[in-house]
Design a protein around this motif. Structure first.
Motif, short mmCIF file in Angstrom:
data_model
loop_
_atom_site.label_atom_id
_atom_site.label_comp_id
_atom_site.label_asym_id
_atom_site.label_seq_id
_atom_site.Cartn_x
_atom_site.Cartn_y
_atom_site.Cartn_z
N THR A 171 59.05 16.76 15.43
CA THR A 171 58.18 15.58 15.31
C THR A 171 58.98 14.29 15.52
N ALA A 172 60.30 14.36 15.22
CA ALA A 172 61.15 13.18 15.45
C ALA A 172 61.62 13.10 16.90
N GLY A 173 61.15 14.03 17.74
CA GLY A 173 61.50 13.99 19.17
C GLY A 173 62.64 14.92 19.54
N GLY A 174 63.20 15.63 18.58
CA GLY A 174 64.29 16.56 18.87
C GLY A 174 63.80 17.76 19.66
N ARG A 175 64.65 18.31 20.51
CA ARG A 175 64.27 19.47 21.32
C ARG A 175 65.44 20.46 21.39
N LEU A 176 65.16 21.69 21.81
CA LEU A 176 66.20 22.68 22.05
C LEU A 176 67.15 22.18 23.13
N TRP A 196 57.81 20.83 26.86
CA TRP A 196 57.91 20.28 25.51
C TRP A 196 57.60 18.79 25.46
N SER A 197 56.82 18.30 26.43
CA SER A 197 56.38 16.90 26.37
C SER A 197 55.58 16.70 25.09
N THR A 198 55.85 15.57 24.41
CA THR A 198 55.11 15.30 23.17
C THR A 198 53.61 15.20 23.46
N LEU A 199 53.28 14.55 24.58
CA LEU A 199 51.87 14.44 24.97
C LEU A 199 51.46 15.72 25.70
N ALA A 200 50.49 16.42 25.14
CA ALA A 200 50.07 17.72 25.69
C ALA A 200 49.70 17.59 27.17
N ASP A 201 49.02 16.49 27.52
CA ASP A 201 48.55 16.34 28.91
C ASP A 201 49.70 16.22 29.90
N GLU A 202 50.90 15.87 29.40
CA GLU A 202 52.04 15.72 30.33
C GLU A 202 52.74 17.06 30.56
N ARG A 203 52.33 18.09 29.82
CA ARG A 203 52.92 19.42 30.04
C ARG A 203 52.29 20.02 31.30
#
Ligand SMILES: CN1CCN(c2ccc(C(=O)Nc3n[nH]c4c3C=[N+](C(=O)[C@H](O)c3ccccc3)C4)cc2)CC1
Length: 318
Positions: free
Chosen positions: A254-259, A277-284
């Motif tokens: 949620t803080a923007g961290g990713r693998l 893993w785009s935060t905005l679902a539509d950008e996936r």
């Protein structure tokens, strides 16, 4: 929720006479009962004896898990795709109830990846079995993406795309990977995964923020999970977010961290993961795009002939 479009009743399920099914040996402990390897023979009009997998429901099962079992069969019977485990039929005429499925003899994808790591033999890694090459990993990723694309086209949300839920036809080259477990979608369909232990049971490490924060599930949820499955493949079966528990992962994500990119992972593959893993679902990306991009990777001689990085430590638990 599109998954409710699964119409039809259990009467539509193909019934297989009990005497046509022979159980040979247990393959593993399923969520219900055992999964067996078996033979299907003497089917009317089918002279051949088929190797099959058989899921059994123990006689002592509660009415709830009986209807879960039936629902899982109904869900799988709707699909027709080479990267989704084939449904053959059911034996509900007497206990134990059976679901007859295509036999996938190579076992699950996560175990296969972990077993395929170059082994540590003292003075360096000498692979006793021909280890995988980069193109093998891309081909397995592409198989799962094709199965997921079929589900997306059919407005079916899986909700638990992960390496543990995928099976291989064989461990040898020419292997095909198939999506083989629909337990999570089934539980939600019966709107009672809270009965199954609720949040504690959720595959948080494979879920996007809108899913674990707000319970919002769309095909873009499966795209996020697929990105984590890609990370599983290119890390050769590591547990995602090593050393972190679900709570810490939720805070990190949620803080923007990713693998991070797995050791030796090709850049274009990692870029694909991060888009999933785009935060905005539509950008996936849609799965159709993922299939296309992985198709290009297979054509890329640089990438597909690259050997796997020699992971320089033992088959550690992570
Ligand atoms: C040395 N190795 C040891 C492991 N070994 C195996 C281990 C497990 C299996 C196996 O479960 N095969 C299956 N074929 N079809 C279905 C299966 C499971 N199904 C299910 O529906 C299960 O619920 C399921 C679904 C997804 C993932 C796991 C289990 C449907 C095959 C070989 C190969 C040789």
């Amino acid at each position: 929720n599109p998954n409710y479009e699964i119409a039809g009743s259990f009467a539509d399920l193909r019934q297989i006479p009990r005497h046509c099914v022979t159980l040979i040996k247990a393959l593993g402990q399923g969520a219900f009962g055992e999964v067996y390897e078996g033979h299907l023979s003497n089917l009317p009009g089918e002279p051949m004896t088929l190797s099959i997998a058989v899921k059994t429901l123990p006689d002592i099962a509660t009415p709830q898990s009986q209807s879960d079992f039936e629902m899982e069969a109904l869900i799988m019977s709707k699909f027709n795709h080479e990267n989704i485990v084939r449904f053959i039929g059911v034996c509900f005429e007497k206990m134990p109830r059976l679901i007859v499925l295509e036999l996938l003899a190579g076992g699950d994808l996560k175990t296969f990846l972990r077993e395929s790591r170059p082994r540590w033999l003292g003075q360096g890694t000498v692979p006793p079995t021909p280890t995988l090459r980069m193109i093998d990993l891309v081909e397995m990723a592409l198989d799962v993406a094709k199965g997921c694309n079929y589900l997306e086209e059919n407005h079916f949300i899986h909700r638990d795309i992960a390496a543990r839920n995928c099976l291989l036809t064989t461990k040898d080259s020419g292997r095909v990977v198939k999506i083989a477990d629909f337990g999570m979608a089934r539980d939600i369909y019966r709107a009672d995964y809270y009965r199954k232990g609720g949040k504690a049971m959720l595959p948080v490490k494979w879920m996007p923020p809108e899913a674990f924060l707000d319970g919002i599930f769309t095909s873009k949820t499966d795209v996020w999970s697929y990105g984590v499955l890609l990370w599983e493949i290119f890390s050769m079966g590591y547990m995602p977010y090593p050393g972190r528990n679900n709570q810490e992962v939720m805070q990190l994500v949620t803080a923007g961290g990713r693998l991070e990119a797995p050791n030796g992972c090709p850049l274009q593959i990692y870029q694909l993961m991060t888009q999933c893993w785009s935060t905005l679902a539509d950008e996936r990306p849609h799965f159709s795009t993922i299939v296309e991009r992985l198709g290009y990777c297979i054509q890329d001689p640089e990438l597909s002939t690259a050997p796997l990085p020699q992971l320089m430590h033992k088959n550690s638990s992570s």
